[in-house]
Scaffold this motif. Structure first.
Motif, PDB file in Angstrom:
ATOM      1  N   LEU A   7     -23.166  -5.035 -18.629  1.00  0.00           N
ATOM      2  CA  LEU A   7     -22.382  -5.999 -19.399  1.00  0.00           C
ATOM      3  C   LEU A   7     -23.191  -7.265 -19.696  1.00  0.00           C
ATOM      4  CD1 LEU A   7     -18.985  -5.541 -17.549  1.00  0.00           C
ATOM      5  CD2 LEU A   7     -19.572  -4.730 -19.834  1.00  0.00           C
ATOM      6  N   GLU A  10     -25.425  -6.389 -22.678  1.00  0.00           N
ATOM      7  CA  GLU A  10     -24.649  -6.383 -23.927  1.00  0.00           C
ATOM      8  C   GLU A  10     -24.361  -7.816 -24.386  1.00  0.00           C
ATOM      9  OE1 GLU A  10     -21.140  -4.053 -23.248  1.00  0.00           O
ATOM     10  OE2 GLU A  10     -22.302  -2.235 -22.787  1.00  0.00           O
ATOM     11  N   SER A  11     -23.997  -8.672 -23.450  1.00  0.00           N
ATOM     12  CA  SER A  11     -23.691 -10.065 -23.777  1.00  0.00           C
ATOM     13  C   SER A  11     -24.932 -10.799 -24.284  1.00  0.00           C
ATOM     14  CB  SER A  11     -23.134 -10.787 -22.542  1.00  0.00           C
ATOM     15  OG  SER A  11     -21.969 -10.153 -22.079  1.00  0.00           O
ATOM     16  N   ASP A  14     -25.666  -9.798 -27.810  1.00  0.00           N
ATOM     17  CA  ASP A  14     -24.756 -10.459 -28.748  1.00  0.00           C
ATOM     18  C   ASP A  14     -25.207 -11.893 -29.018  1.00  0.00           C
ATOM     19  OD1 ASP A  14     -23.178  -8.202 -29.012  1.00  0.00           O
ATOM     20  OD2 ASP A  14     -21.691  -8.847 -27.535  1.00  0.00           O
ATOM     21  N   ASP A  63     -10.507  -5.243 -18.745  1.00  0.00           N
ATOM     22  CA  ASP A  63     -11.190  -5.000 -20.008  1.00  0.00           C
ATOM     23  C   ASP A  63     -12.629  -5.546 -19.959  1.00  0.00           C
ATOM     24  OD1 ASP A  63     -11.467  -4.288 -22.744  1.00  0.00           O
ATOM     25  OD2 ASP A  63     -10.985  -6.343 -23.332  1.00  0.00           O
ATOM     26  N   ASP A  64     -13.577  -4.769 -20.464  1.00  0.00           N
ATOM     27  CA  ASP A  64     -14.982  -5.204 -20.484  1.00  0.00           C
ATOM     28  C   ASP A  64     -15.150  -6.550 -21.185  1.00  0.00           C
ATOM     29  OD1 ASP A  64     -15.652  -2.894 -19.167  1.00  0.00           O
ATOM     30  OD2 ASP A  64     -16.819  -2.024 -20.813  1.00  0.00           O
ATOM     31  N   GLN A  65     -14.379  -6.771 -22.241  1.00  0.00           N
ATOM     32  CA  GLN A  65     -14.528  -8.002 -23.010  1.00  0.00           C
ATOM     33  C   GLN A  65     -14.161  -9.232 -22.176  1.00  0.00           C
ATOM     34  OE1 GLN A  65     -16.036  -8.071 -26.081  1.00  0.00           O
ATOM     35  NE2 GLN A  65     -16.125 -10.238 -25.570  1.00  0.00           N
ATOM     36  N   LYS A  68     -17.281  -9.971 -20.312  1.00  0.00           N
ATOM     37  CA  LYS A  68     -18.321 -10.484 -21.204  1.00  0.00           C
ATOM     38  C   LYS A  68     -18.027 -11.914 -21.648  1.00  0.00           C
ATOM     39  CE  LYS A  68     -19.826  -7.489 -24.290  1.00  0.00           C
ATOM     40  NZ  LYS A  68     -19.864  -6.376 -25.256  1.00  0.00           N
ATOM     41  N   ASP A  69     -16.746 -12.258 -21.818  1.00  0.00           N
ATOM     42  CA  ASP A  69     -16.395 -13.645 -22.141  1.00  0.00           C
ATOM     43  C   ASP A  69     -16.909 -14.582 -21.048  1.00  0.00           C
ATOM     44  OD1 ASP A  69     -15.058 -12.856 -24.439  1.00  0.00           O
ATOM     45  OD2 ASP A  69     -13.051 -13.051 -23.579  1.00  0.00           O
ATOM     46  N   ASN A  97     -17.217 -17.918 -31.054  1.00  0.00           N
ATOM     47  CA  ASN A  97     -15.844 -17.509 -31.346  1.00  0.00           C
ATOM     48  C   ASN A  97     -15.640 -17.229 -32.833  1.00  0.00           C
ATOM     49  OD1 ASN A  97     -15.099 -17.727 -28.648  1.00  0.00           O
ATOM     50  ND2 ASN A  97     -14.388 -19.832 -28.878  1.00  0.00           N
ATOM     51  N   GLN A 102     -14.662 -10.984 -31.311  1.00  0.00           N
ATOM     52  CA  GLN A 102     -14.221 -10.287 -30.100  1.00  0.00           C
ATOM     53  C   GLN A 102     -14.296 -11.211 -28.882  1.00  0.00           C
ATOM     54  OE1 GLN A 102     -17.063  -9.684 -31.762  1.00  0.00           O
ATOM     55  NE2 GLN A 102     -18.679  -8.852 -30.453  1.00  0.00           N
ATOM     56  N   TYR A 103     -15.091 -12.271 -28.993  1.00  0.00           N
ATOM     57  CA  TYR A 103     -15.240 -13.218 -27.888  1.00  0.00           C
ATOM     58  C   TYR A 103     -14.188 -14.323 -27.966  1.00  0.00           C
ATOM     59  CZ  TYR A 103     -19.642 -11.257 -26.307  1.00  0.00           C
ATOM     60  OH  TYR A 103     -20.590 -10.428 -25.788  1.00  0.00           O
TER      61      TYR A 103
END
Length: 165
Positions: A7, A10-11, A14, A63-65, A68-69, A97, A102-103
């Motif tokens: 994660l 991935e972050s 991004d 949730d993965d998100q 990641k947030d 944002n 998604q963030y």
């Protein structure tokens, strides 16, 4: 349990897609004792940081998100001039944002926003005031002027208060 480093990768990708360069993180760790925060960034030396993520976020049912947030939130603190939640940090958060919808990067978030049940014990109120107009109850843990003399205070609805406990 979720794979924290997957994660994190991935972050970071991004953030790189937006040309946001973060500081160097020496160590990522899972904090099993954290109850009141999701992440924690510690400056080790100039440009070098350690970041902790709360174990509660790494449960499989979260949730993965949501994780990641928090990761991105903490990574923003590694950017020079972004250690507080003001100025440049806030600008970066708003940019992320806007460009990566998604963030949801912000200063703080609740258990509900992260998809978790708040397991912390609720404080017990030693005193309770009640509005004679709307019936709402106001709990207090400590003796205060309002608890001692509720007749001198009003509810939000302008109703009179009385002490029931």
């Amino acid at each position: 349990m979720k794979d924290l480093m997957k994660l994190v990768g991935e972050s970071q990708r991004d953030l790189a897609s937006l040309n946001i360069r973060t500081g160097n993180v020496r160590n990522w760790s899972v904090n099993t004792r954290a109850k009141a925060r999701w992440g924690y960034c510690v400056k080790v030396s100039k440009g070098l940081f350690d970041i902790q993520i709360a174990a509660a976020l790494l449960q499989d049912d979260v949730d993965d998100q949501a994780v990641k947030d928090t990761i991105v939130h903490e990574l923003l603190h590694t950017i020079p001039g972004c250690f507080k939640h003001t100025g440049k940090w806030k600008q970066y958060a708003n940019t992320i944002n806007r460009l990566l919808p998604q963030y949801k990067i912000k200063r703080g978030s609740s258990y509900e926003e992260k998809g978790l049940e708040d397991f912390r014990p609720k404080p017990q109120c030693r005193y309770i005031l009640k509005c004679l107009r709307c019936g709402s109850e106001i709990g207090r843990q400590r003796m205060s002027a309002a608890v001692e003399h509720p007749e001198h205070y009003r509810c939000k609805c302008s109703g009179r208060l009385t002490r029931i406990k």
